[in-house]
Design an enzyme around this catalytic site. Structure first.
Site, PDB file in Angstrom:
ATOM      1  N   THR A   1       6.811   8.530  12.769  1.00  0.00           N
ATOM      2  CA  THR A   1       6.983   7.796  14.022  1.00  0.00           C
ATOM      3  C   THR A   1       5.622   7.528  14.671  1.00  0.00           C
ATOM      4  OG1 THR A   1       9.233   8.557  14.344  1.00  0.00           O
ATOM      5  CG2 THR A   1       8.023   7.958  16.335  1.00  0.00           C
TER       6      THR A   1
ATOM      7  N   CYS B   1      13.486  11.905   5.521  1.00  0.00           N
ATOM      8  CA  CYS B   1      13.777  11.397   6.859  1.00  0.00           C
ATOM      9  C   CYS B   1      15.221  11.680   7.244  1.00  0.00           C
ATOM     10  CB  CYS B   1      13.509   9.899   6.896  1.00  0.00           C
ATOM     11  SG  CYS B   1      14.408   8.999   5.630  1.00  0.00           S
TER      12      CYS B   1
ATOM     13  N   GLU C   1      10.486  16.814  13.697  1.00  0.00           N
ATOM     14  CA  GLU C   1      10.670  16.770  12.252  1.00  0.00           C
ATOM     15  C   GLU C   1       9.833  17.872  11.622  1.00  0.00           C
ATOM     16  OE1 GLU C   1       9.316  13.084  10.580  1.00  0.00           O
ATOM     17  OE2 GLU C   1      11.229  12.751   9.612  1.00  0.00           O
TER      18      GLU C   1
ATOM     19  N   GLU D   1      10.729   1.958   9.526  1.00  0.00           N
ATOM     20  CA  GLU D   1      11.666   3.031   9.139  1.00  0.00           C
ATOM     21  C   GLU D   1      10.926   4.332   9.357  1.00  0.00           C
ATOM     22  OE1 GLU D   1      14.757   2.809   8.152  1.00  0.00           O
ATOM     23  OE2 GLU D   1      14.876   0.637   8.021  1.00  0.00           O
TER      24      GLU D   1
ATOM     25  N   GLY E   1       7.335   5.418   7.380  1.00  0.00           N
ATOM     26  CA  GLY E   1       6.458   6.580   7.523  1.00  0.00           C
ATOM     27  C   GLY E   1       6.782   7.314   8.803  1.00  0.00           C
TER      28      GLY E   1
ATOM     29  N   ILE F   1       2.597   7.021  13.244  1.00  0.00           N
ATOM     30  CA  ILE F   1       1.889   5.894  12.604  1.00  0.00           C
ATOM     31  C   ILE F   1       2.697   4.606  12.777  1.00  0.00           C
ATOM     32  CG2 ILE F   1       0.857   5.021  10.463  1.00  0.00           C
ATOM     33  CD1 ILE F   1      -0.634   7.436  11.471  1.00  0.00           C
ATOM     34  N   GLY F   2       4.012   4.742  12.877  1.00  0.00           N
ATOM     35  CA  GLY F   2       4.848   3.566  13.153  1.00  0.00           C
ATOM     36  C   GLY F   2       4.495   2.944  14.497  1.00  0.00           C
TER      37      GLY F   2
ATOM     38  N   LYS G   1       0.854  -1.196   0.000  1.00  0.00           N
ATOM     39  CA  LYS G   1       0.000   0.000   0.000  1.00  0.00           C
ATOM     40  C   LYS G   1       0.887   1.242   0.000  1.00  0.00           C
ATOM     41  CE  LYS G   1      -1.890   2.813   2.868  1.00  0.00           C
ATOM     42  NZ  LYS G   1      -1.807   4.054   2.072  1.00  0.00           N
TER      43      LYS G   1
HETATM   44  P1  NAD Z   1       2.639   8.616   7.392  1.00  0.00           P
HETATM   45  O1  NAD Z   1       3.060   7.905   8.614  1.00  0.00           O
HETATM   46  O2  NAD Z   1       1.570   9.634   7.498  1.00  0.00           O
HETATM   47  O3  NAD Z   1       2.138   7.571   6.289  1.00  0.00           O
HETATM   48  C1  NAD Z   1       2.949   6.498   5.840  1.00  0.00           C
HETATM   49  C2  NAD Z   1       2.064   5.421   5.250  1.00  0.00           C
HETATM   50  O4  NAD Z   1       1.262   4.886   6.299  1.00  0.00           O
HETATM   51  C3  NAD Z   1       1.086   5.918   4.181  1.00  0.00           C
HETATM   52  O5  NAD Z   1       0.956   4.929   3.180  1.00  0.00           O
HETATM   53  C4  NAD Z   1      -0.204   6.067   4.960  1.00  0.00           C
HETATM   54  O6  NAD Z   1      -1.370   5.973   4.155  1.00  0.00           O
HETATM   55  C5  NAD Z   1      -0.100   4.876   5.905  1.00  0.00           C
HETATM   56  N1  NAD Z   1      -0.940   4.963   7.095  1.00  0.00           N
HETATM   57  C6  NAD Z   1      -1.434   6.064   7.698  1.00  0.00           C
HETATM   58  N2  NAD Z   1      -2.196   5.709   8.753  1.00  0.00           N
HETATM   59  C7  NAD Z   1      -2.163   4.366   8.826  1.00  0.00           C
HETATM   60  C8  NAD Z   1      -2.753   3.404   9.695  1.00  0.00           C
HETATM   61  N3  NAD Z   1      -3.542   3.767  10.702  1.00  0.00           N
HETATM   62  N4  NAD Z   1      -2.483   2.100   9.485  1.00  0.00           N
HETATM   63  C9  NAD Z   1      -1.677   1.710   8.478  1.00  0.00           C
HETATM   64  N5  NAD Z   1      -1.125   2.579   7.590  1.00  0.00           N
HETATM   65  C10 NAD Z   1      -1.354   3.893   7.775  1.00  0.00           C
HETATM   66  O7  NAD Z   1       3.973   9.232   6.759  1.00  0.00           O
HETATM   67  P2  NAD Z   1       4.109  10.161   5.494  1.00  0.00           P
HETATM   68  O8  NAD Z   1       3.609  11.528   5.862  1.00  0.00           O
HETATM   69  O9  NAD Z   1       3.535   9.477   4.294  1.00  0.00           O
HETATM   70  O10 NAD Z   1       5.705  10.180   5.305  1.00  0.00           O
HETATM   71  C11 NAD Z   1       6.545  11.030   5.989  1.00  0.00           C
HETATM   72  C12 NAD Z   1       7.183  10.328   7.171  1.00  0.00           C
HETATM   73  O11 NAD Z   1       7.892   9.174   6.735  1.00  0.00           O
HETATM   74  C13 NAD Z   1       8.226  11.182   7.869  1.00  0.00           C
HETATM   75  O12 NAD Z   1       8.079  11.055   9.260  1.00  0.00           O
HETATM   76  C14 NAD Z   1       9.547  10.587   7.424  1.00  0.00           C
HETATM   77  O13 NAD Z   1      10.626  10.788   8.296  1.00  0.00           O
HETATM   78  C15 NAD Z   1       9.193   9.148   7.317  1.00  0.00           C
HETATM   79  N6  NAD Z   1      10.146   8.460   6.440  1.00  0.00           N
HETATM   80  C16 NAD Z   1      11.089   7.632   6.994  1.00  0.00           C
HETATM   81  C17 NAD Z   1      12.042   7.004   6.184  1.00  0.00           C
HETATM   82  C18 NAD Z   1      13.086   6.090   6.753  1.00  0.00           C
HETATM   83  O14 NAD Z   1      13.659   5.331   5.987  1.00  0.00           O
HETATM   84  N7  NAD Z   1      13.358   6.117   8.042  1.00  0.00           N
HETATM   85  C19 NAD Z   1      12.007   7.216   4.807  1.00  0.00           C
HETATM   86  C20 NAD Z   1      11.040   8.065   4.283  1.00  0.00           C
HETATM   87  C21 NAD Z   1      10.101   8.665   5.104  1.00  0.00           C
END
Ligand code: NAD
Length: 502
Positions: free
Chosen positions: A244, A298, A396, A264, A242, A246-247, A189
């Site tokens: 932290t 990130c 961030e 990540e 994504g 949502i992680g 996804k």
């Molecule tokens: P996000 O956490 O908002 O979304 C990431 C993904 O998770 C998207 O596909 C989103 O639709 C999905 N998602 C959202 N809610 C969810 C849920 N409840 N259950 C399952 N999936 C869900 O992040 P973003 O805004 O898309 O990306 C930016 C973030 O990603 C920043 O914090 C950035 O640091 C991080 N990032 C980290 C790395 C790394 O390798 N460490 C790389 C790129 C981006």
């Protein structure tokens, strides 16, 4: 002053329509809803997707489960999987311009940078193809005459792959080829803001020979399409990149059925600069680290920790180089900083700048949003006199905003670097070998760059300490992450009964 590359209207660009890939078929969502993506640099709808509901996520998981339990993929020789991954890499390279274009219009990143990411992604697919054939376990012929121990690596099963919007094709390429190399089946996804290139990847994988149901791709919002991928009992592992926040939610959801998770997450990465550094090289790296991908990265080097003796001079030089950075049309080959992902995110970035300035930080460069007639843009911004406790130094911002802090003693620099919740990456600049190694060993981060910043290679593991994540991607162990370990404990000769020891 900011150098502006005014966006050209996309004119007669035709919105691309996408369906989802479930069980080898391109299908509409169960509820018939669609998602439209407005290009952040051009303000027009560029993509229309079928939106997945929970029922679609469940169909995709069922397909991946069937393909894992009954299909050929986990059982075929690794050499065959490897060949398919190599074919996919060639096709990615052949369609790189189209894929880079989709990433640039949907994410707002500069087209030249998107092309670089595609070249990097093709290399990762090739690297994973090579690792597929290297995956092996262990054997113990040392356990005594009556025992032979063999440790197998088996594919972990069905893997959910959830990716963000900032590096759409690159990040799916840091996960999917390794999961496939191990023999897993997947539901992918991508972010609902940037799904196009991942869907084209689905076409490529079909053409490369990946069997039906092995890769399923659904598009939708996190709560609707993402959450079921983290809770469903038929999913064995979740690989998530994504934020932290949502992680954390993903890990809690996965805990209900004790799935393996790989995370990540975010970063707030320091660059520590000593007075003996090659400042010419550092100043270029500082500008690159802060503004690459408009700071929506990130790994952004968003926290400079400069030695007090040189801080003023260095900040002034970074400001004068920042004034030369070209901001604007993502599709112009000259552009270095493109658009900001959404209008809401632009407001969030601007909010961080104004709060920092209210708390006493000084705007040494930029500091404003830019109205270029279409889309949303932020001027490269430098905040000096930032204190370690300010939000802009700890959180961030995810925009082209550089915070400058200062230090006097090495210990103080290390303390500031380690004083936040993140630990993704860091940089140190000094001509002194001892200084570099001291920082390299003491800073709590998954990657420490020395006299460079944000270089990477498929061979080098990447991931975060602390709240920047869990697990590592890339590197020689990347395929193992998608496996389970099984012990075969074999008896040779006559086994003595336990009540009658020999
Ligand atoms: P996000 O956490 O908002 O979304 C990431 C993904 O998770 C998207 O596909 C989103 O639709 C999905 N998602 C959202 N809610 C969810 C849920 N409840 N259950 C399952 N999936 C869900 O992040 P973003 O805004 O898309 O990306 C930016 C973030 O990603 C920043 O914090 C950035 O640091 C991080 N990032 C980290 C790395 C790394 O390798 N460490 C790389 C790129 C981006």
């Amino acid at each position: 002053m900011t150098v502006v590359v005014r966006p050209k209207a996309l004119g007669d660009y035709e919105t691309r329509e996408f369906r989802m890939l479930i069980d080898g078929r391109w299908v509409d969502g169960a509820e018939g809803r669609t998602i439209e993506r407005v290009a952040p640099g051009h303000g027009v709808v560029v993509s229309r997707y079928q939106a997945a509901a929970k029922a679609d996520a469940e169909r995709a998981i069922a397909a991946a489960r069937r393909a894992f339990d009954e299909g050929p993929w986990p059982r075929m020789p690794a050499s065959e999987r490897s060949l398919i991954l190599l074919r996919a890499a060639d096709m990615i390279a052949a369609r790189a311009d189209e894929l880079a274009f989709l990433d640039a219009v949907e994410s707002g990143k500069p087209i030249s940078q998107a092309k670089g990411e595609l070249a990097g992604a093709a290399d990762i697919w090739r690297y994973a193809a090579a690792l597929a054939r290297e995956l092996s376990g262990e054997s113990y012929n040392t356990l005594g005459e009556g025992t032979l121990g063999v440790v197998l690596r088996e594919p972990i099963g069905v893997v959910s792959i959830i990716t963000p919007w900032n590096f759409p094709f690159l990040i799916v390429s840091q996960k999917l080829p390794f999961a496939l190399a191990a023999g897993c089946t997947t539901v992918v996804k991508p972010s609902e803001l940037t799904s196009a290139s991942t869907l084209v990847l689905g076409e490529i994988l079909e053409a490369a020979g990946v069997p039906q149901g092995v890769v399923n791709i659904i598009v939708g919002t996190g709560p609707e399409a993402g959450a079921p991928l983290t809770t469903h009992p038929h999913v064995d592992m979740v690989s998530f990149t994504g934020s932290t926040g949502i992680g954390r939610l993903t890990m809690a959801n996965a805990a209900q059925t004790l799935k393996k998770v790989s995370l990540e997450l975010g970063g707030k990465n320091p660059q520590i600069v000593f007075p003996d550094a090659n400042l010419d090289e550092f100043i270029d790296a500082a500008v690159f680290g802060a503004y690459f991908n408009a700071g929506e990265c990130c790994n952004a080097g968003s926290r400079l920790i400069l030695h007090r003796d040189t801080a003023e001079e260095v900040t002034a030089r970074i400001a004068s180089l920042s004034a030369k950075v070209k901001v604007g049309d993502p599709l112009d080959p000259e552009t270095q900083v493109g658009a900001i992902i959404t209008p809401q995110h632009l407001q969030k970035i601007a909010g961080y700048v104004s709060s920092a300035s209210n708390e006493g930080a000084r705007i040494a460069h930029g500091g404003t949003t830019l109205d270029l007639g279409m889309g949303q843009f932020m001027a490269p911004t430098i905040l000096s006199a930032v204190r370690p406790e300010m939000a802009v130094a700890r959180e961030e911002v995810f925009g082209p905003v550089l915070s400058v802090l200062t230090f006097e003693k090495t210990e103080e620099a290390i303390r500031i670097a380690n004083s936040i919740d993140y630990g993704l990456s860091a940089g140190v600049w000094s001509r002194d070998f001892d200084t570099c190694l001291t920082i390299g060993r003491r800073v709590r981060a998954g990657t420490v760059w020395m006299n460079t910043f944000m270089d990477g290679a498929s061979e080098l593991p990447f991931g975060g300490f602390r709240q920047s994540g869990l697990g590592r991607e890339l590197g020689r162990h990347a395929v193992e992450d998608y496996t389970e370990t099984k012990t075969l404990n074999m008896h040779i000769g006559r086994r003595s009964n336990w009540w009658m020891p020999r």
